[in-house]
Motif scaffolding. Structure first.
Motif, PDB file in Angstrom:
ATOM      1  N   MET A   1       0.822  -1.205   0.000  1.00 30.43           N
ATOM      2  CA  MET A   1       0.000   0.000   0.000  1.00 30.43           C
ATOM      3  C   MET A   1       0.861   1.262   0.000  1.00 30.43           C
ATOM      4  O   MET A   1       0.564   2.246  -0.671  1.00 30.43           O
ATOM      5  N   GLU A   2       1.956   1.220   0.780  1.00 34.27           N
ATOM      6  CA  GLU A   2       2.863   2.373   0.807  1.00 34.27           C
ATOM      7  C   GLU A   2       3.462   2.642  -0.564  1.00 34.27           C
ATOM      8  O   GLU A   2       3.556   3.784  -1.013  1.00 34.27           O
ATOM      9  N   ILE A   3       3.883   1.551  -1.236  1.00 33.15           N
ATOM     10  CA  ILE A   3       4.467   1.705  -2.572  1.00 33.15           C
ATOM     11  C   ILE A   3       3.432   2.273  -3.538  1.00 33.15           C
ATOM     12  O   ILE A   3       3.735   3.126  -4.386  1.00 33.15           O
ATOM     13  N   GLY A   4       2.174   1.803  -3.405  1.00 33.50           N
ATOM     14  CA  GLY A   4       1.113   2.330  -4.259  1.00 33.50           C
ATOM     15  C   GLY A   4       0.888   3.816  -4.053  1.00 33.50           C
ATOM     16  O   GLY A   4       0.698   4.573  -5.018  1.00 33.50           O
ATOM     17  N   ILE A   5       0.908   4.249  -2.788  1.00 33.20           N
ATOM     18  CA  ILE A   5       0.721   5.676  -2.493  1.00 33.20           C
ATOM     19  C   ILE A   5       1.884   6.486  -3.047  1.00 33.20           C
ATOM     20  O   ILE A   5       1.700   7.575  -3.595  1.00 33.20           O
ATOM     21  N   ILE A   6       3.113   5.957  -2.909  1.00 35.95           N
ATOM     22  CA  ILE A   6       4.301   6.654  -3.429  1.00 35.95           C
ATOM     23  C   ILE A   6       4.215   6.815  -4.944  1.00 35.95           C
ATOM     24  O   ILE A   6       4.468   7.895  -5.500  1.00 35.95           O
ATOM     25  N   ILE A   7       3.833   5.736  -5.636  1.00 33.51           N
ATOM     26  CA  ILE A   7       3.707   5.803  -7.101  1.00 33.51           C
ATOM     27  C   ILE A   7       2.619   6.793  -7.503  1.00 33.51           C
ATOM     28  O   ILE A   7       2.786   7.576  -8.449  1.00 33.51           O
ATOM     29  N   LEU A   8       1.496   6.767  -6.779  1.00 32.76           N
ATOM     30  CA  LEU A   8       0.408   7.702  -7.075  1.00 32.76           C
ATOM     31  C   LEU A   8       0.861   9.148  -6.880  1.00 32.76           C
ATOM     32  O   LEU A   8       0.541  10.025  -7.703  1.00 32.76           O
ATOM     33  N   CYS A   9       1.609   9.403  -5.817  1.00 38.50           N
ATOM     34  CA  CYS A   9       2.110  10.763  -5.564  1.00 38.50           C
ATOM     35  C   CYS A   9       3.067  11.209  -6.668  1.00 38.50           C
ATOM     36  O   CYS A   9       3.044  12.374  -7.090  1.00 38.50           O
ATOM     37  N   LEU A  10       3.910  10.301  -7.136  1.00 34.99           N
ATOM     38  CA  LEU A  10       4.841  10.647  -8.226  1.00 34.99           C
ATOM     39  C   LEU A  10       4.075  10.957  -9.509  1.00 34.99           C
ATOM     40  O   LEU A  10       4.432  11.891 -10.243  1.00 34.99           O
ATOM     41  N   ILE A  11       3.037  10.170  -9.784  1.00 34.71           N
ATOM     42  CA  ILE A  11       2.228  10.411 -10.988  1.00 34.71           C
ATOM     43  C   ILE A  11       1.525  11.760 -10.893  1.00 34.71           C
ATOM     44  O   ILE A  11       1.506  12.541 -11.863  1.00 34.71           O
ATOM     45  N   LEU A  12       0.955  12.054  -9.741  1.00 33.10           N
ATOM     46  CA  LEU A  12       0.267  13.332  -9.555  1.00 33.10           C
ATOM     47  C   LEU A  12       1.246  14.504  -9.637  1.00 33.10           C
ATOM     48  O   LEU A  12       0.940  15.537 -10.238  1.00 33.10           O
ATOM     49  N   SER A  13       2.425  14.334  -9.047  1.00 29.45           N
ATOM     50  CA  SER A  13       3.426  15.396  -9.120  1.00 29.45           C
ATOM     51  C   SER A  13       3.858  15.638 -10.565  1.00 29.45           C
ATOM     52  O   SER A  13       4.035  16.783 -10.983  1.00 29.45           O
ATOM     53  N   ALA A  14       4.037  14.547 -11.326  1.00 31.51           N
ATOM     54  CA  ALA A  14       4.388  14.677 -12.740  1.00 31.51           C
ATOM     55  C   ALA A  14       3.279  15.397 -13.501  1.00 31.51           C
ATOM     56  O   ALA A  14       3.550  16.242 -14.365  1.00 31.51           O
ATOM     57  N   PHE A  15       2.050  15.079 -13.161  1.00 33.44           N
ATOM     58  CA  PHE A  15       0.910  15.724 -13.818  1.00 33.44           C
ATOM     59  C   PHE A  15       0.866  17.219 -13.504  1.00 33.44           C
ATOM     60  O   PHE A  15       0.722  18.049 -14.407  1.00 33.44           O
ATOM     61  N   PHE A  16       1.002  17.579 -12.232  1.00 29.66           N
ATOM     62  CA  PHE A  16       0.917  18.987 -11.839  1.00 29.66           C
ATOM     63  C   PHE A  16       2.060  19.817 -12.431  1.00 29.66           C
ATOM     64  O   PHE A  16       1.843  20.898 -12.966  1.00 29.66           O
ATOM     65  N   SER A  17       3.288  19.319 -12.326  1.00 28.57           N
ATOM     66  CA  SER A  17       4.426  20.065 -12.865  1.00 28.57           C
ATOM     67  C   SER A  17       4.368  20.134 -14.384  1.00 28.57           C
ATOM     68  O   SER A  17       4.733  21.139 -14.988  1.00 28.57           O
ATOM     69  N   VAL A  69       3.195  14.291   0.862  1.00 27.44           N
ATOM     70  CA  VAL A  69       2.743  12.918   1.109  1.00 27.44           C
ATOM     71  C   VAL A  69       3.806  11.921   0.646  1.00 27.44           C
ATOM     72  O   VAL A  69       4.105  10.927   1.336  1.00 27.44           O
ATOM     73  N   TYR A  70       4.400  12.187  -0.511  1.00 28.82           N
ATOM     74  CA  TYR A  70       5.457  11.315  -1.043  1.00 28.82           C
ATOM     75  C   TYR A  70       6.633  11.253  -0.069  1.00 28.82           C
ATOM     76  O   TYR A  70       7.158  10.169   0.234  1.00 28.82           O
TER      77      TYR A  70
END
Length: 419
Positions: A1-17, A69-70
């Motif tokens: 679950m932690e890895i999933g949250i980390i990957i989701l945060c990276l995807i969202l950060s990539a999207f926002f930037s 969060v990441y």
């Protein structure tokens, strides 16, 4: 679950930037046109771009939330991995390792690569990801509004400047880039509307210099000031030109020109019907030449090089053709400049073709310089002499075979790309 949250945060950060850089890099004219379309996405784009600063603030808030969060979960995960593999470090070492590894992952996956991708495909990205961007726009609406209110308050209170005052108008460069993109998207078999071509020429008009469109010295037709009217008449008949230049002793001392209509006045000498010319430097913009000729009611300007010698001439017709395209009359030659791609490595070109045009059309990568503008100028500038027919010259990864040449200039050259 932690890895999933980390990957989701990276995807969202990539999207926002990525969306932040896409919004800044996108063509404003393209966005305005898309907003005028009567569909769902156009309405979303209209709301997103209504206040640009709020959209950018929203992307920044989203990116920061994702990173916080990441960082929280990534730190715990790294500590767990270190303990699992039996590594024991001091608190300072643990902090440095966590910071270094987390930063490297963020830079590669959420900052560098997404920003490069979104910047290249800015127009497409801003349209494709408009819907998720709109979702986060409203999700962080109040947070971004509060942050903008604070920034506006500080700007007005302490720096005495206005707050959120962003110019929504588009620039001439953006207009030119948009038209160029549309022109490049046209297939070879499709015809381009003449009005679009004129519009593009008009945008590029202000950047064209006299040396770019002038008739070079080697192609000038002129008569000596002391020649007879019979010689002048003969030259008009042989060339078919409507104007003949007049010089005193040499082409470096052009004193005027004569219009063919003047011969109907049965003049006794060339000087009596000669019209003075204007002199301009090679680096002058043709818009300034046009203004000068219009004010002086002249149609010919002599272009001078840096030493004061005659480099060529520019006529009002040349300037008009630069704006509206080629104007043919009964005296124009049907012979066009040679331009042939034999295969993917061999080309046959007239040396009068511009280096910039060849690079844009054939992607050759020939070096450009202020010392020359044409292909022939490039070869002569490198060889420091005028090559003769049959000569072979290697410059970088290009092999130039001189197909046609005279003792004064190169006419035709074959280019072979060397691996």
């Amino acid at each position: 679950m932690e890895i999933g949250i980390i990957i989701l945060c990276l995807i969202l950060s990539a999207f926002f930037s990525g969306m932040e850089i896409a919004f800044v890099s996108s063509n404003k004219i393209y966005l305005e046109i898309e907003k005028k379309q009567d569909d769902f996405i156009s309405k979303i784009l209209a709301k997103l771009t209504q206040k640009p600063s709020k959209f950018i603030a929203t992307m920044l808030v989203g990116n920061n939330v994702s990173m916080v969060v990441y960082g929280f979960f990534m730190g715990d995960l790294l500590m767990h991995w270190f303990a699992t593999f039996g590594y024991q470090f001091s608190d300072l070492t643990n902090l440095l390792l966590q910071t270094t590894l987390s930063t490297l992952i963020v830079l590669m996956t959420s900052e560098f690569l997404p920003k490069v991708f979104f910047q290249i495909y800015a127009n497409t990205a801003i349209k494709v990801f408009a819907l998720p961007a709109y979702f986060f726009y409203w999700l962080f609406y109040y947070i971004s509004s509060f942050m903008l209110w604070i920034s506006d308050f500080i700007l007005k209170k302490f720096f005495k400047t206005e707050g959120d005052q962003i110019n929504l108008s588009f620039s001439k460069t953006e207009l030119g880039n948009f038209i160029t993109e549309q022109m490049n998207a046209v297939e070879d078999h499709e015809s381009v509307d003449s009005e679009i071509q004129i519009f593009q020429n008009a945008l590029e008009f202000s950047g064209v210099k006299a040396r770019d469109i002038m008739t070079p010295r080697t192609e000038l037709v002129a008569v000596d000031l002391h020649s007879s009217i019979v010689d002048l008449r003969t030259l008009f008949i042989e060339t078919g030109y409507s104007k003949i230049l007049v010089y005193f002793n040499s082409l470096d001392d052009i004193v005027g020109y004569v219009h063919s209509f003047e011969l109907f006045k049965k003049p006794r000498s060339i000087k009596s019907v000669m019209i003075p010319v204007e002199f301009v430097p090679e680096t002058i913009f043709i818009k300034d030449v046009m203004s000068l000729l219009t004010k002086k009611r002249k149609s010919v300007a002599v272009v001078l090089d840096e030493y004061g010698g005659t480099s060529g001439i520019v006529t009002m017709e040349d300037i008009v053709e630069e704006l509206f395209g080629e104007i043919e009359d009964e005296h124009d030659s049907d012979e066009a400049l040679s331009e042939e791609q034999i295969d993917h490595k061999n080309y046959l070109f007239s040396t009068r073709l511009d280096v910039e045009y060849l690079n844009e059309t054939y992607n050759l990568g020939i070096p450009e310089s202020d010392s020359y503008t044409t292909l022939g100028g490039y070869i002569v500038d490198f060889s420091k002499e005028i090559p003769q027919k049959g000569d072979q010259i290697t410059i970088g990864n290009f092999l130039f075979n001189i197909e046609e040449a005279s003792n004064k200039k190169i006419e035709l050259v074959k280019i072979t790309i060397i691996d």
